[in-house]
Design a protein around this motif. Structure first.
Motif, mmCIF file in Angstrom:
data_model
loop_
_atom_site.group_PDB
_atom_site.id
_atom_site.type_symbol
_atom_site.label_atom_id
_atom_site.label_comp_id
_atom_site.label_asym_id
_atom_site.label_seq_id
_atom_site.Cartn_x
_atom_site.Cartn_y
_atom_site.Cartn_z
ATOM 1 N N UNK A 2 0.849 -1.208 0.000
ATOM 2 C CA UNK A 2 0.000 0.000 0.000
ATOM 3 C C UNK A 2 0.880 1.252 0.000
ATOM 4 N N UNK A 3 2.051 1.139 -0.629
ATOM 5 C CA UNK A 3 2.958 2.292 -0.669
ATOM 6 C C UNK A 3 2.334 3.458 -1.437
ATOM 7 N N UNK A 4 2.755 4.658 -1.093
ATOM 8 C CA UNK A 4 2.371 5.851 -1.835
ATOM 9 C C UNK A 4 3.582 6.753 -1.974
ATOM 10 N N UNK A 5 3.536 7.580 -2.991
ATOM 11 C CA UNK A 5 4.621 8.538 -3.204
ATOM 12 C C UNK A 5 4.392 9.773 -2.345
ATOM 13 N N UNK A 6 5.436 10.218 -1.649
ATOM 14 C CA UNK A 6 5.375 11.478 -0.906
ATOM 15 C C UNK A 6 6.420 12.428 -1.501
ATOM 16 N N UNK A 7 6.020 13.671 -1.805
ATOM 17 C CA UNK A 7 6.967 14.604 -2.413
ATOM 18 C C UNK A 7 8.087 14.976 -1.462
ATOM 19 N N UNK A 8 9.306 15.014 -1.975
ATOM 20 C CA UNK A 8 10.465 15.356 -1.145
ATOM 21 C C UNK A 8 11.277 16.515 -1.715
ATOM 22 N N UNK A 9 10.929 17.003 -2.902
ATOM 23 C CA UNK A 9 11.710 18.098 -3.444
ATOM 24 C C UNK A 9 11.201 18.580 -4.783
ATOM 25 N N UNK A 10 11.809 19.656 -5.250
ATOM 26 C CA UNK A 10 11.458 20.257 -6.533
ATOM 27 C C UNK A 10 12.737 20.707 -7.214
ATOM 28 N N UNK A 11 12.862 20.443 -8.509
ATOM 29 C CA UNK A 11 14.075 20.805 -9.240
ATOM 30 C C UNK A 11 13.700 21.363 -10.607
ATOM 31 N N UNK A 12 14.504 22.278 -11.082
ATOM 32 C CA UNK A 12 14.246 22.861 -12.398
ATOM 33 C C UNK A 12 15.541 23.088 -13.179
ATOM 34 N N UNK A 13 16.604 22.365 -12.810
ATOM 35 C CA UNK A 13 17.824 22.431 -13.612
ATOM 36 C C UNK A 13 18.595 21.137 -13.431
ATOM 37 N N UNK A 14 19.664 20.995 -14.234
ATOM 38 C CA UNK A 14 20.468 19.792 -14.194
ATOM 39 C C UNK A 14 20.308 18.944 -15.436
ATOM 40 N N UNK A 15 19.400 19.355 -16.350
ATOM 41 C CA UNK A 15 19.136 18.586 -17.554
ATOM 42 C C UNK A 15 19.468 19.428 -18.791
ATOM 43 N N UNK A 16 19.725 18.756 -19.896
ATOM 44 C CA UNK A 16 20.036 19.432 -21.152
ATOM 45 C C UNK A 16 18.752 19.877 -21.840
#
Length: 550
Positions: free
Chosen positions: A437-451
């Motif tokens: 019964x796992x669920x995802x919990x948000x742990x962060x936000x990112x908007x860079x590091x990708x091409x």
């Protein structure tokens, strides 16, 4: 005004640093005074338009179009200034002005407006401009150009315009005011260099390079001194003739946010160091505690008491009235030790020198520092003078390796500026709860590091896997059977009582797209909770970082 509008458009669409500099140099060399100086002030954030507030924009546009239609338009475009400039009704050609206003005309009208007639003045200016002109006017009003040009990049363009070193511009900058007539006259050879009339001016800082294994192989450890690299913000404290100023590493004055520190600057000189929170030497607080003091126009006595600031000094640029930057590092260090000994110890202390005999020993200390607010070590050539800019060789930074986890993309939001048509801000989570019964919990936000190519790939994934829409935010398919796994790198963790996950990440960024990894194999919250017990990962603090969402 058309020239400034065109400049903004081209800067947004030009990704390269050198390309932006060429555009700025061309604009400054072909645009007359005072327009070029006012454009420079807008770019560097030094243009003040007090009576016009961004909230007026929404009120004005709602009077001219259906609010629901505007909401749909804003959601699609993703940028307020661009949306308003596109949907603003064109004026009746019979009443359209024969001549478009100049940038100076626009700025004068905006700065002369009172709070009561501000909306009418702004509406009249928008009526007289075309789409690109309206966009530029709105950007002036909101103060957020979002064109990918920093104040330092603008100063670099000025340096190239006048074939001078950027350090010369930075040293006189805080003694100048828009529209910078004397500055442009000097750069174009029509007048002498503006005198440093202002007191307590900024000195361009010396920067470091990230050290590589190939660098260490060629370096003799005995030639370098080592210091801890503290996780605060780089500042310069300058006091001269009774005037005290505190600057960021880029030369922005931040004195207003730290009156308690300025009160303790009872000296004549200029110090380089790290701004931290705490009570030296007993307690040094985390960066998230320092964030409680950053970017504030006023600081309450309660805030000063709860988050006292101090400078951990590691260099001296001016000792009394003597410029000591040409001296070797070890001589400056001796001056610094004597100088700091005379200052208020609760506000100024020394960054200690680390004793080491070889790179292997220092590497071990770098990996296991004695304090959680240390993020690595600095290497400084013992004979090096203090040089403006980033010369290769004298100073190196050797940071701790970042921590990584595998997380699942949960939400995506449109970006701004050239990213306004892409979903480029990503919220990610890890698994929590009992097996089955796992669920995802948000742990962060990112908007860079990708091409750019990876941005297009993620954007397509978001569009193809959207399950819910919340204005500009999209909730994407993320469960045990499907989901995009992101490898997230981060510098540290804070305990958090505000976020359901119980943690807050320090400087999260996307280091790799794990198309190959099933979402069910992403990390669990217990992985992060275990890191909280490691002293060099966890930053125990009462404040939170800006990068976390609920």
């Amino acid at each position: 005004m058309e020239g400034f509008s065109e400049l903004l458009d081209r800067l947004v669409l030009t990704p390269s640093r050198n390309g932006k500099i060429r555009l700025l140099v061309d604009y400054f060399s072909t645009t007359p005074d005072p327009d070029r100086g006012l454009a420079l002030a807008a770019i560097t954030g030094d243009l003040n338009i007090p009576a016009i507030k961004p909230a007026m924009l929404r009120t004005l546009v709602m009077e001219r179009m259906d609010p629901v239609l505007f909401g749909y338009s804003y959601d699609y475009v993703g940028d307020l200034a661009e949306t308003v400039s596109l949907v603003w009704p064109e004026p009746d050609q019979a009443h359209a002005p024969n001549q478009r206003p100049t940038l100076a005309d626009v700025v004068d009208a905006l700065q002369s407006a009172s709070r009561s007639d501000g909306p009418a003045v702004l509406a009249r200016l928008l009526d007289t401009a075309g789409i690109s002109g309206r966009y530029a006017i709105i950007k002036l009003v909101t103060g957020g150009l979002r064109i990918g040009v920093s104040a330092r990049l603008a100063k670099q363009a000025l340096a190239e315009l006048g074939s001078v070193d950027i350090a010369e511009i930075e040293e006189v900058w805080h003694g100048l005011e828009p529209p910078y007539l004397s500055l442009f006259a000097w750069l174009e050879g029509g007048a002498p260099k503006p005198e440093k009339a202002a007191r307590a001016l900024f000195r361009p800082v010396m920067l470091s390079h990230a050290v590589e294994d190939s660098d260490l192989a060629k370096m003799d450890p005995s030639d370098y001194a080592a210091e801890w690299k503290w996780d605060g913000i780089r500042v310069q404290a300058v006091s001269e003739g009774g005037l005290c100023r505190l600057y960021s590493r880029t030369g922005d004055e931040i004195s207003g946010a730290f009156p308690d520190l300025l009160d303790a600057m009872d000296f004549t000189g200029a110090l380089d160091g790290e701004l931290l929170v705490g009570h030296p030497p007993e307690y040094t607080g985390s960066f998230s505690e320092l964030q409680q003091r950053l970017n504030r126009k006023s600081v309450s006595p309660k805030m000063r008491e709860r988050y006292p600031v101090f400078i951990r000094c590691y260099d001296i640029l001016q000792d009394g009235k003597e410029d000591v930057r040409p001296l070797p590092f070890l001589e400056r260090r001796a001056r610094l030790v004597a100088f700091v000994a005379q200052l208020e110890p609760s506000r100024f202390d020394l960054s200690p020198i680390i004793s080491f005999s070889n790179w292997e020993d220092l590497d071990d200390m770098r990996r296991h520092p004695p304090h959680p607010v240390i993020e690595g070590v600095m290497l400084k050539q013992k004979t090096s003078p203090y040089l403006a800019g980033r010369p290769k060789g004298p100073w190196f930074k050797w940071k701790r390796d970042p921590h990584t986890i595998d997380a699942v993309l949960m939400y995506a939001q449109r970006g701004h500026g050239k990213r306004s048509s892409f979903y480029s801000d990503y919220t990610f989570g890890v698994w929590s709860g009992p097996e089955g019964v796992e669920e995802l919990v948000p742990v962060g936000k990112a908007y860079f590091g990708f091409t750019d190519e990876e941005l297009r790939q993620i954007d397509k994934y978001v569009r193809d896997n959207t399950v819910e829409r919340f204005g500009p935010v999209r909730s994407v398919r993320a469960d045990k059977r499907s989901g995009l796994v992101l490898e997230i790198a981060f510098e540290g963790l804070n305990r958090s009582t505000r976020h359901r996950s119980g943690v807050a990440m320090r400087f999260p960024r996307i280091s790799r797209l794990r198309w190959d990894k099933p979402s069910a194999e992403a990390d669990r919250i217990e992985t992060l909770q275990a890191l909280l017990h490691e002293p060099n990962v966890a930053h125990h603090a009462q404040g939170e970082t800006d990068t976390l969402i609920s």
